[in-house]
Design an enzyme around this catalytic site. Structure first.
Site, short mmCIF file in Angstrom:
data_model
loop_
_atom_site.label_atom_id
_atom_site.label_comp_id
_atom_site.label_asym_id
_atom_site.label_seq_id
_atom_site.Cartn_x
_atom_site.Cartn_y
_atom_site.Cartn_z
CG HIS A 1 7.45 4.63 1.27
ND1 HIS A 1 6.96 5.90 1.75
CD2 HIS A 1 7.19 3.74 2.08
CE1 HIS A 1 6.75 5.50 3.03
NE2 HIS A 1 7.18 4.17 3.17
CG HIS B 1 0.07 0.20 2.52
ND1 HIS B 1 0.48 -0.97 3.07
CD2 HIS B 1 0.51 1.35 3.11
CE1 HIS B 1 1.26 -0.30 4.07
NE2 HIS B 1 1.20 0.91 4.10
O1 3AM Z 1 3.67 2.70 4.46
P1 3AM Z 1 4.84 2.11 5.27
O2 3AM Z 1 5.05 0.63 5.42
O3 3AM Z 1 5.87 2.97 5.31
O4 3AM Z 1 5.71 2.06 9.12
C1 3AM Z 1 4.15 1.83 9.03
C2 3AM Z 1 3.39 1.77 7.76
O5 3AM Z 1 4.23 2.65 6.69
C3 3AM Z 1 3.59 3.29 9.58
O6 3AM Z 1 2.31 3.16 9.08
C4 3AM Z 1 2.10 2.30 7.97
C5 3AM Z 1 1.06 1.28 8.45
O7 3AM Z 1 1.77 0.27 9.61
N1 3AM Z 1 3.68 3.71 11.07
C6 3AM Z 1 3.90 2.65 11.90
N2 3AM Z 1 4.04 3.28 13.03
C7 3AM Z 1 4.12 4.44 12.85
C8 3AM Z 1 4.52 5.81 13.60
N3 3AM Z 1 4.62 5.78 14.83
C9 3AM Z 1 4.23 4.82 11.64
N4 3AM Z 1 4.18 5.85 10.89
C10 3AM Z 1 4.57 7.03 11.50
N5 3AM Z 1 4.64 6.88 12.92
#
Ligand code: 3AM
Length: 176
Positions: free
Chosen positions: A125, A43
Site C-alpha cells: 500500500h 512510497h
Molecule cells: O508504508 P507505510 O507508511 O505504511 O508505518 C511506517 C511506514 O509504513 C512503517 O514503516 C514505513 C516507513 O516509516 N513503520 C514504522 N514503524 C514501524 C514498525 N515498528 C513500521 N512498520 C512496522 N513496524
C-alpha cells in the site's frame, strides 16, 4: 561510532504519479480526514527494518544486492482505510507476484538479520493520510495509476523540525 538509522526498503513512486495522486487526494478528501503524507514521501514499504547500525545496514545491503528478481508493473487501483492504524491508503486489487516475492525476500533477509518483522501478512500500500481516526468516504473505483517497477530503494526515515523525511540511501535494479 555513528548513530543507528531508522531504515526501510520500499518502492519509489514516479514523480508524475505522485503529483497526480496528491491532486486526486486533495480533490477527494477533506482536510480534517487526516494528515496528508508529503508528495516526496509517497512510497510502497517492502520491509521495515527499524533502528539499524552502520554494520548491519552494510550486511542488509549486501543481502539485498543478491536478490535476482524480474521487474513488474504496479497498478494502484484500490483504496481503503485501516482504522486501527488510522491510515487511508492506496493499493492494488491484484498484487503482482514479483512484488510479493520481492517483499517476502527482503522481509526474510531482515528477519534472519535480527530485524523484528511483524507477523501481519504483507499488504502492499501507499499511505496517503495518517491520523485518520474517523471513518472517511473512499472514492468510487475508477482511479488508476500504473507504472513499471524496475528498482527498489533503501530509505532512512528521520524526524526533524516537526517533519518526517524519507531519504533514499541506495537503489537496486530489478532485471528486465
Ligand atoms: O508504508 P507505510 O507508511 O505504511 O508505518 C511506517 C511506514 O509504513 C512503517 O514503516 C514505513 C516507513 O516509516 N513503520 C514504522 N514503524 C514501524 C514498525 N515498528 C513500521 N512498520 C512496522 N513496524
Amino acid at each position: 561510532m555513528s548513530e543507528p538509522k531508522r531504515l526501510f526498503f520500499a518502492i519509489e513512486l514516479p514523480a508524475d504519479a505522485r503529483a497526480q495522486i496528491v491532486h486526486w487526494r486533495a480533490a477527494h478528501f477533506a482536510p480534517e480526514a487526516g494528515r496528508p503524507v508529503a508528495a516526496d514521501n509517497l512510497h510502497v514499504t517492502l520491509a521495515f527494518l527499524g533502528d539499524v547500525s552502520a554494520d548491519k545496514q552494510q550486511a542488509l545491503a549486501t543481502l539485498a544486492g543478491r536478490i535476482r528478481q524480474p521487474a513488474f508493473t504496479l497498478t494502484l487501483d484500490d483504496a481503503g482505510q485501516w482504522l486501527r492504524s488510522r491510515v487511508v491508503w492506496l493499493g492494488t486489487r491484484q498484487s503482482p507476484r514479483g512484488l510479493l516475492q520481492l517483499a517476502n525476500m527482503l522481509r526474510a533477509q531482515a528477519a534472519r538479520s535480527g530485524c523484528y518483522q511483524s507477523p501481519q501478512p504483507f499488504h502492499p500500500h501507499v499511505t496517503l493520510l495518517r491520523d485518520a481516526s474517523h471513518a472517511v468516504a473512499i472514492p468510487a473505483p475508477g482511479f488508476c495509476w500504473s507504472f513499471p517497477v524496475t528498482e527498489f530503494t533503501l530509505y532512512a526515515s528521520s524526524f526533524t523540525r516537526g517533519r518526517t523525511r524519507y531519504t533514499p540511501l541506495q537503489r537496486w535494479t530489478l532485471s528486465e
